[in-house]
Design an enzyme around this catalytic site. Sequence first.
Site, short mmCIF file in Angstrom:
data_model
loop_
_atom_site.label_atom_id
_atom_site.label_comp_id
_atom_site.label_asym_id
_atom_site.label_seq_id
_atom_site.Cartn_x
_atom_site.Cartn_y
_atom_site.Cartn_z
CE1 TYR A 133 -3.73 2.50 0.54
CE2 TYR A 133 -2.30 3.40 2.25
CZ TYR A 133 -3.42 3.51 1.43
OH TYR A 133 -4.19 4.64 1.49
CE LYS A 167 -3.53 5.20 -2.04
NZ LYS A 167 -4.54 5.67 -3.01
#
Length: 255
Positions: free
Chosen positions: A178, A182
């Site tokens: 994750y 990002k």
Amino acid sequence: MEREHNDRIVALVTGANKGIGRAAAERLAVLGMTVLIGARDGRRGEEAAAAVRAAGGDAHAIALDVTDRDSVLAAAKRIEAEFGRLDVLINNAGITGSGQTSPMDATDQIPSTVDLDMVRAVFETNVFGVIAVTNAMLPLLRRSPAARVVNVSSHAASLTLTGDPDGPFAALLPSAAYSPSKSALSALTIQYANELRKDRILVNAVAPGFVDTDSNNHTGHLTPAEGAAGLVRLATLGPDGPTGGFFSEDGPLPW
């Protein structure tokens, strides 16, 4: 970004049938925009759009799976046929990779033991999906006199914050899926901003904060409406607004 009532600003929000995306769509509708609610699940998209209309807004559901090329192209074709252009694109659709567990508390994202299939799945949505949707919508955005692109990111994207051993993320588990996805989105934001500056298309990334959503099993302390405030602010920037930036509601964030 004001127009006559019969020439509304058209905004597409991906992953908008719930959570932060839905809250952003609701707020944009209150501001008088025509809101296109992108959702993988057509029924949920229609329900969200109907709720916005019931509250007095102008909303339409758009079937859109950011990981499916045909779905993305079909959405762009429909928007062109029905609305002729796009003024705002909010790339909100994203996944954590760890179900209803915060990815920074998830043992299955620890770099040394992470499943590469999970990493690929997270990047497919959070990075490649943003490229696919943005590129499909760019011809429509270029028809707008004041187009805005907002990429929904996270404080976890910040290499400065997550790399500080004494900083606010020091106690959280490392993430190989994750958080890096990002961070890659941050890099994309800058590159799109650089390319589209000449077209007067402003492209920025925003970290909504720790919002009460399904993705963290509703442990966040901010409401979806509070989390959506930054998205809406960047979606409604004036012509002198920033581009190629990374922001929270408190101001600029370090890369």
